[in-house]
Design a protein around this motif. Structure first.
Motif, PDB file in Angstrom:
ATOM      1  N   PRO A  36       0.839  -1.210   0.000  1.00 39.21           N
ATOM      2  CA  PRO A  36       0.000   0.000   0.000  1.00 39.21           C
ATOM      3  C   PRO A  36       0.872   1.258   0.000  1.00 39.21           C
ATOM      4  O   PRO A  36       1.952   1.280   0.565  1.00 39.21           O
ATOM      5  N   HIS A  37       0.368   2.314  -0.642  1.00 37.16           N
ATOM      6  CA  HIS A  37       1.134   3.542  -0.796  1.00 37.16           C
ATOM      7  C   HIS A  37       0.182   4.740  -0.737  1.00 37.16           C
ATOM      8  O   HIS A  37      -1.028   4.574  -0.574  1.00 37.16           O
ATOM      9  N   GLU A  38       0.723   5.934  -0.866  1.00 34.11           N
ATOM     10  CA  GLU A  38      -0.071   7.153  -0.724  1.00 34.11           C
ATOM     11  C   GLU A  38      -0.346   7.842  -2.065  1.00 34.11           C
ATOM     12  O   GLU A  38      -0.782   8.986  -2.089  1.00 34.11           O
ATOM     13  N   SER A  39      -0.125   7.144  -3.169  1.00 30.96           N
ATOM     14  CA  SER A  39      -0.320   7.751  -4.474  1.00 30.96           C
ATOM     15  C   SER A  39      -1.619   7.322  -5.142  1.00 30.96           C
ATOM     16  O   SER A  39      -1.842   7.624  -6.304  1.00 30.96           O
ATOM     17  N   GLY A  40      -2.450   6.595  -4.419  1.00 30.30           N
ATOM     18  CA  GLY A  40      -3.706   6.133  -4.995  1.00 30.30           C
ATOM     19  C   GLY A  40      -4.899   6.587  -4.182  1.00 30.30           C
ATOM     20  O   GLY A  40      -4.926   7.707  -3.679  1.00 30.30           O
ATOM     21  N   PHE A 145     -10.289  -1.096   7.567  1.00 29.54           N
ATOM     22  CA  PHE A 145      -8.949  -0.519   7.627  1.00 29.54           C
ATOM     23  C   PHE A 145      -8.264  -0.772   6.291  1.00 29.54           C
ATOM     24  O   PHE A 145      -7.752  -1.864   6.021  1.00 29.54           O
ATOM     25  N   SER A 146      -8.289   0.248   5.445  1.00 32.47           N
ATOM     26  CA  SER A 146      -7.972   0.077   4.028  1.00 32.47           C
ATOM     27  C   SER A 146      -6.531  -0.360   3.765  1.00 32.47           C
ATOM     28  O   SER A 146      -6.300  -1.296   2.986  1.00 32.47           O
ATOM     29  N   GLU A 147      -5.574   0.307   4.364  1.00 34.00           N
ATOM     30  CA  GLU A 147      -4.176  -0.062   4.111  1.00 34.00           C
ATOM     31  C   GLU A 147      -3.864  -1.440   4.687  1.00 34.00           C
ATOM     32  O   GLU A 147      -3.113  -2.219   4.077  1.00 34.00           O
TER      33      GLU A 147
END
Length: 378
Positions: A36-40, A145-147
């Motif tokens: 998981p990342h913060e670009s989506g 909890f998505s991530e």
């Protein structure tokens, strides 16, 4: 030679990858980042899952299917996947969205408590709603909890033998009736079928096949807040919620593990000219003000901004999803346009996508999400 190649290993792609590998399929997952990342669209920790659905009763079977799968996933990991906080939808009386919530609850025999503003304020002192508001409380709904979910799907898919190509950009796609070749910067990947779940980057991928879909990436913000009476907003004392007003829509979460009350605005936002560019929080005056004003009006005057973040919605014209084969490509499926309300369904959609790609019957029909409804724009 893979059975399925997946471009975009975020919410839907990673879930589909897991369910495909559970069925014995050989899967390659390609992502421009390292999920998981913060670009989506999956970062920020939490997402609501509602069952009585104001966006339309056709979503309810998918929501219930997704709920079961979230609970199953919860049992497979030490990561926290679902919390049954309950979800309160509230707004002015006579609101069409809220009336659809009530109708879908009746149609599917879902538990739903109708509440006056006075009853809401008494049960949850963190609210200060005006007398014209009405609420619909679903006690069986809550927070995903998505991530954690994406991370768990990734671990399980890799355990099942999936290959991940992270930080990899797709350069070209070649298709024949029985083969798809995806060319990357440092090599290529070949398989029988292709699934495109690339979020805001979907059209960057489909354009390699000379197809542009009716999608608009939009910059969105969400924020966490602190309050003097923090205990009123803690998990167990405060529900997840959605507010549907005459001119705006907001959503939020209780303070989980001391993170603070989380609030986001569902409508509005700035369309992204370049999906790869995302201005940081604070780039626009409304970033800090709109959710803070909402919190002061509906919760408490002493609430203060703690932290703000940005993400993207990828919207379709009708804000319903696109899940279908690409025109002219019998072995390429696309799932996109989740319009800010898709993550709650990721488990169910991932499972259904796996069945579609294996040419098996899905647990839930996805017929209402066909691309043909936009034929004139393609």
């Amino acid at each position: 030679m893979y059975d399925v190649i997946i471009i975009g290993a975020g919410s839907m792609g990673m879930a589909a990858g897991y369910y495909l590998t559970e069925a014995g399929q050989k899967v390659a997952l390609i992502d421009a980042f390292d999920p998981p990342h913060e670009s989506g669209s999956h970062h920020g920790g939490t997402r609501l899952i509602r069952h009585a659905y104001g966006e339309g009763g056709n979503y309810v079977p998918l929501a219930l299917h997704a709920q079961k799968l979230w609970e199953v996933l919860d049992e497979k990991t030490e990561e926290r996947i679902f919390a049954k906080t309950g979800v309160l939808n509230f707004g002015p009386k006579g609101n069409t969205f809220l009336e659809t919530v009530e109708q879908s609850a009746k149609e599917y025999y879902l538990p739903l408590e109708v509440m006056t503003a006075e009853e809401i304020n008494a049960r949850w002192p963190g609210f200060q709603l005006d007398s014209e508001s009405i609420g619909y409380f679903e006690k069986t709904s809550g927070v995903v909890f998505s991530e954690n979910a994406v991370r768990t799907y990734r671990a399980l898919a890799e355990k099942n033998g999936a290959d991940l190509y992270t930080n990899s950009y797709v350069q070209a796609i070649e298709t024949t009736t029985d083969r798809v070749t995806v060319k990357l910067e440092n090599g290529e990947v070949a398989g029988e079928k292709l699934l495109i779940t690339a979020g805001k980057g979907t059209n960057q991928v489909t354009k390699l096949l000379d197809i542009t879909l009716p999608l608009t990436p939009v910059r969105k913000t969400f924020s966490w807040f602190t309050a003097a009476e923090e205990a009123n907003y803690e998990e167990g004392a405060f529900p997840g919620w959605g507010h549907i007003g005459e001119e705006s829509t907001y959503y939020g979460f209780p303070s989980i593990d001391g993170t603070g009350l989380k609030i986001g605005r569902h409508d509005s936002g700035q369309p992204l000219v370049d999906p790869g560019e995302l201005d940081p929080f604070g780039a626009y005056p409304e970033d800090e003000q709109e959710t803070l004003h909402f919190a002061h009006e509906h919760f408490s005057k002493d609430i203060e901004l703690k932290e703000g973040r940005v993400c993207t919605y990828t919207n379709t014209p009708d804000e319903d999803f696109i899940i279908d084969y690409l025109p002219g490509h019998a072995n390429v499926v696309v799932a996109c346009g989740f319009s800010g309300h898709g993550f709650k369904f990721a488990s169910g959609i991932g499972d259904c996508l796996a069945n579609i790609l294996m040419e098996k019957e899905s647990a839930v029909s996805l017929g209402s999400f066909r691309l043909s409804r936009f034929d004139e724009s393609l």
